[in-house]
Design an enzyme around this catalytic site. Structure first.
Site, short mmCIF file in Angstrom:
data_model
loop_
_atom_site.label_atom_id
_atom_site.label_comp_id
_atom_site.label_asym_id
_atom_site.label_seq_id
_atom_site.Cartn_x
_atom_site.Cartn_y
_atom_site.Cartn_z
N LYS A 98 0.87 -1.19 0.00
CA LYS A 98 0.00 0.00 0.00
C LYS A 98 0.90 1.22 0.00
CE LYS A 98 -4.07 -2.02 2.06
NZ LYS A 98 -3.59 -3.39 1.76
N ASP A 134 -1.42 -2.22 -4.25
CA ASP A 134 -2.83 -2.28 -3.86
C ASP A 134 -3.51 -0.95 -4.21
OD1 ASP A 134 -2.57 -4.80 -2.80
OD2 ASP A 134 -2.65 -4.20 -0.70
N GLN A 163 -10.50 -1.26 -8.92
CA GLN A 163 -11.68 -1.55 -8.09
C GLN A 163 -12.96 -1.37 -8.92
OE1 GLN A 163 -10.01 1.60 -5.95
NE2 GLN A 163 -9.87 0.53 -4.00
N ARG A 184 -4.86 -6.88 -10.87
CA ARG A 184 -5.82 -7.55 -9.99
C ARG A 184 -7.11 -6.73 -9.98
NH1 ARG A 184 -4.21 -6.82 -4.20
NH2 ARG A 184 -2.56 -8.29 -4.69
N GLY A 188 -13.67 -3.65 -4.37
CA GLY A 188 -13.35 -2.37 -3.71
C GLY A 188 -13.78 -2.41 -2.27
N ALA A 189 -12.89 -1.95 -1.37
CA ALA A 189 -13.11 -2.14 0.07
C ALA A 189 -13.20 -0.85 0.87
CB ALA A 189 -11.97 -3.01 0.63
N HIS A 227 -13.94 -13.58 -3.75
CA HIS A 227 -14.39 -14.87 -3.19
C HIS A 227 -15.79 -15.20 -3.68
CE1 HIS A 227 -11.98 -12.50 -0.32
NE2 HIS A 227 -11.28 -13.61 -0.24
C1 LIG Z 1 -6.60 -10.95 -3.20
C2 LIG Z 1 -7.39 -9.75 -2.84
C3 LIG Z 1 -6.77 -8.51 -2.81
C4 LIG Z 1 -7.52 -7.36 -2.53
N1 LIG Z 1 -6.93 -6.12 -2.65
C5 LIG Z 1 -7.71 -5.02 -2.54
C6 LIG Z 1 -7.21 -3.72 -2.83
O1 LIG Z 1 -6.03 -3.54 -3.19
N2 LIG Z 1 -8.05 -2.65 -2.70
C7 LIG Z 1 -9.36 -2.80 -2.33
O2 LIG Z 1 -10.08 -1.80 -2.27
N3 LIG Z 1 -9.86 -4.02 -2.03
C8 LIG Z 1 -9.08 -5.11 -2.13
N4 LIG Z 1 -9.61 -6.36 -1.85
C9 LIG Z 1 -10.93 -6.46 -1.17
C10 LIG Z 1 -12.08 -6.43 -2.16
O3 LIG Z 1 -12.23 -5.12 -2.67
C11 LIG Z 1 -13.41 -6.85 -1.49
O4 LIG Z 1 -13.72 -5.99 -0.45
C12 LIG Z 1 -13.41 -8.27 -0.94
O5 LIG Z 1 -12.71 -9.15 -1.77
C13 LIG Z 1 -14.83 -8.80 -0.79
O6 LIG Z 1 -15.44 -8.89 -2.04
P1 LIG Z 1 -15.73 -10.27 -2.83
O7 LIG Z 1 -15.36 -10.05 -4.26
O8 LIG Z 1 -15.07 -11.38 -2.16
O9 LIG Z 1 -17.29 -10.38 -2.85
P2 LIG Z 1 -18.39 -10.35 -1.69
O10 LIG Z 1 -19.70 -10.31 -2.39
O11 LIG Z 1 -18.09 -9.29 -0.70
O12 LIG Z 1 -18.18 -11.75 -0.98
C14 LIG Z 1 -18.49 -12.99 -1.61
C15 LIG Z 1 -18.43 -14.07 -0.53
O13 LIG Z 1 -17.09 -14.20 -0.04
C16 LIG Z 1 -17.07 -14.35 1.37
N5 LIG Z 1 -16.45 -13.16 1.97
C17 LIG Z 1 -16.09 -12.01 1.37
N6 LIG Z 1 -15.47 -11.17 2.25
C18 LIG Z 1 -15.47 -11.82 3.43
C19 LIG Z 1 -14.97 -11.50 4.73
N7 LIG Z 1 -14.35 -10.35 4.98
N8 LIG Z 1 -15.10 -12.42 5.73
C20 LIG Z 1 -15.70 -13.61 5.50
N9 LIG Z 1 -16.19 -13.98 4.29
C21 LIG Z 1 -16.08 -13.10 3.27
C22 LIG Z 1 -18.51 -14.49 1.79
O14 LIG Z 1 -18.84 -15.85 1.75
C23 LIG Z 1 -19.26 -13.72 0.73
O15 LIG Z 1 -20.58 -14.11 0.59
C24 LIG Z 1 -8.89 -7.50 -2.17
C25 LIG Z 1 -9.50 -8.75 -2.19
C26 LIG Z 1 -8.78 -9.86 -2.54
C27 LIG Z 1 -9.48 -11.19 -2.60
#
Ligand SMILES: Cc1cc2nc3c(=O)[nH]c(=O)nc-3n(C[C@H](O)[C@H](O)[C@H](O)COP(=O)(O)OP(=O)(O)OC[C@H]3O[C@@H](n4cnc5c(N)ncnc54)[C@H](O)[C@@H]3O)c2cc1C
Length: 308
Positions: A98, A134, A163, A184, A188-189, A227
């Site tokens: 980051k 990131d 994102q 990647r 978005g978080a 995920h």
């Molecule tokens: C490898 C990786 C790198 C990332 N890097 C960044 C970045 O640089 N910048 C950024 O803004 N975001 C980053 N993220 C976070 C991303 O933006 C999402 O907030 C996060 O991945 C949740 O979204 P999702 O696509 O998994 O879908 P979602 O719809 O949120 O989740 C799908 C399913 O995955 C599981 N799940 C998801 N999150 C969680 C959790 N926290 N705890 C338990 N179960 C969960 C649940 O079963 C959920 O139903 C990253 C994520 C990954 C996987």
């Protein structure tokens, strides 16, 4: 509705002190951040690589306020690279950084972050691996993309994150896909305003698919950071339609989330990389993981009450 509240708390010093001091916090944190030092995570790296997985390692930390902290971040990553060199795991383990931890938000921060991250990218390249930048909040991204472009002149394998929730991302994806970048894609978080980002889950998911299509059809290397089972199936289908072989894209998931799925995808022959964070400054990372899933917060709150 809880997500935005938790994300706001993730920027509050008062909440940081309160949550960090709570005795139950550590056991919940451990699920997502499995160690504080390199020594803590080496057995995990050996275990996961032994199971056919790859890793991207994040030394947690962000939003530093003094240049010495940026230099300390650089040194922590350099120590990590040394360790990976000793383990001869350069081909399996990359790093995620980051830029706010490398000084990006300080005065002259763009140059400072570039100067601090460059030695890490150089050291990574020397052992056959790479670094991914990131994506943080939207105000930091022009600087992040410029640093990415600059690093790619000498180290074309340097990756970056985009994102799906941001309106700008489809255009960023087109540019990055055309120039052959490792990218990647995540949903978005961060807490972003409606002027710059989709707010509804279904809109974000639709944008993710649109952007993923651009990456899969482009000349770069897509890294699917999600995920979400539906998006993983869509990614497999888009890769097939684009004629990509299994080593021409990869899946990435976070340590501690859907671990069975990591193994299932690897067993199917996919390249699967686990994003694993370690270190002591885990608060921001941890709060984003709570915000992503209300059940995590309920579990955490119940633990606080029952042990409190
Ligand atoms: C490898 C990786 C790198 C990332 N890097 C960044 C970045 O640089 N910048 C950024 O803004 N975001 C980053 N993220 C976070 C991303 O933006 C999402 O907030 C996060 O991945 C949740 O979204 P999702 O696509 O998994 O879908 P979602 O719809 O949120 O989740 C799908 C399913 O995955 C599981 N799940 C998801 N999150 C969680 C959790 N926290 N705890 C338990 N179960 C969960 C649940 O079963 C959920 O139903 C990253 C994520 C990954 C996987």
């Amino acid at each position: 509705m809880l997500g935005p509240v938790i994300l706001a708390a993730s920027r509050s010093d008062r909440m940081r002190r309160l949550i960090s001091a709570a005795p139950v916090t550590k056991q919940v944190v451990d699920r997502f951040i499995p160690g504080e030092s390199v020594d803590d995570v080496v057995p995990i790296i050996e275990d996961l690589t032994g199971k056919g997985l790859e890793l991207t390692m994040d030394v947690v930390g962000e939003d530093i306020t003094r240049p010495e902290q940026a230099a300390a971040a650089r040194d922590a990553y350099l120590r990590f690279v040394d360790r990976i060199k000793d383990l001869e795991l350069g081909e399996r383990v990359e790093m995620s950084v980051k830029l706010s931890m490398f000084g990006q938000a300080l005065e002259g921060g763009h140059e400072l972050a570039l100067a601090n991250v460059r030695p890490v990218v150089e050291a990574a390249a020397a052992i056959g691996t790479t670094v991914t930048l990131d994506a943080e909040d939207h105000t930091t991204l022009d600087s992040m993309f410029a640093i990415h472009e600059e690093l790619r002149r000498d180290f074309p394998q340097t990756g970056c994150v985009i994102q799906a929730y941001l309106f700008r991302t489809e255009a960023d994806a087109r540019r990055l896909a055309a120039n052959g970048s490792r990218v990647r894609l995540v949903k978005g978080a961060y807490k972003e305003p409606a002027e710059v980002a989709y707010q509804q889950k279904h809109e974000i998911d639709k944008a993710y698919v649109r952007v993923l299509k651009v990456l899969m059809e482009g000349a770069g290397y897509p890294m699917i950071g999600s995920h979400d089972p539906r998006l993983i199936s869509v990614a497999q289908e888009l890769a097939r339609r684009a004629g990509r072989k299994l080593d021409e894209y990869e899946f990435q998931m976070l340590y501690g989330i859907r671990s069975d799925e990591h193994l299932r995808l690897a067993a199917e022959g996919h390249r699967m990389r686990v994003y694993t964070a370690y270190g002591t400054d885990w608060y921001g990372y941890f709060m984003r993981r709570l915000a992503e899933k209300p059940a995590n917060l309920r579990f955490f709150a119940r633990s606080m009450i029952s042990k409190g």
